[in-house]
Write a protein that holds these residues in place. Sequence first.
Motif, PDB file in Angstrom:
ATOM      1  N   ALA A  41       0.812  -1.218   0.000  1.00  0.00           N
ATOM      2  CA  ALA A  41       0.000   0.000   0.000  1.00  0.00           C
ATOM      3  C   ALA A  41       0.845   1.268   0.000  1.00  0.00           C
ATOM      4  O   ALA A  41       0.352   2.338  -0.357  1.00  0.00           O
ATOM      5  N   TYR A 108      -1.551   0.017  -6.697  1.00  0.00           N
ATOM      6  CA  TYR A 108      -0.503  -0.390  -5.762  1.00  0.00           C
ATOM      7  C   TYR A 108       0.336  -1.495  -6.402  1.00  0.00           C
ATOM      8  O   TYR A 108      -0.202  -2.441  -6.975  1.00  0.00           O
ATOM      9  N   ALA A 142      -7.850  -3.731  -1.552  1.00  0.00           N
ATOM     10  CA  ALA A 142      -7.375  -3.068  -0.328  1.00  0.00           C
ATOM     11  C   ALA A 142      -8.564  -2.525   0.446  1.00  0.00           C
ATOM     12  O   ALA A 142      -8.584  -2.536   1.674  1.00  0.00           O
TER      13      ALA A 142
END
Length: 148
Positions: A41, A108, A142
């Motif tokens: 991240a 990411y 995420a």
Amino acid sequence: MVAAPRRAFSDTIPVMKKLVPFLLLTAPLFAHHSFQAEYDASKTVSIKGVVKRVAWVNPHAYVYVEATDASGKAVTWAFESLSPNALQIRGWSRTSLKEGDHVTVDGYLAKDGKPLADGSLHANSRLITLDDGRKVFAGSSADDEATK
């Protein structure tokens, strides 16, 4: 001391009828990877390129984007997205992105940094934006992790 009577095998059948379907339905959840296991991240990427292919498959849809690297060489990025079901809930379909669409993908990088078997660079998409400014495939695995 008197031993407790043994339960007959037939007494366990109702329990097994409930337990087996539960195990079959939940087993794939344990095989699925988490965002944190595969992506970083803190390593964000923004790629501008052309959609080469959209793979509307479970457990995650993939968008393949051809772009140029810093040296001008053509590279293909494979961006993992949400599941097709999660994308549909957000209003997208397998035809929301088409081959040839010009896009910017924010996402990411994969932790391992290794290309996939097909040679494409691997990342997780957070947001895909068409040249006309429309947001497509907003969301990332995420986001799913944050709600767990």
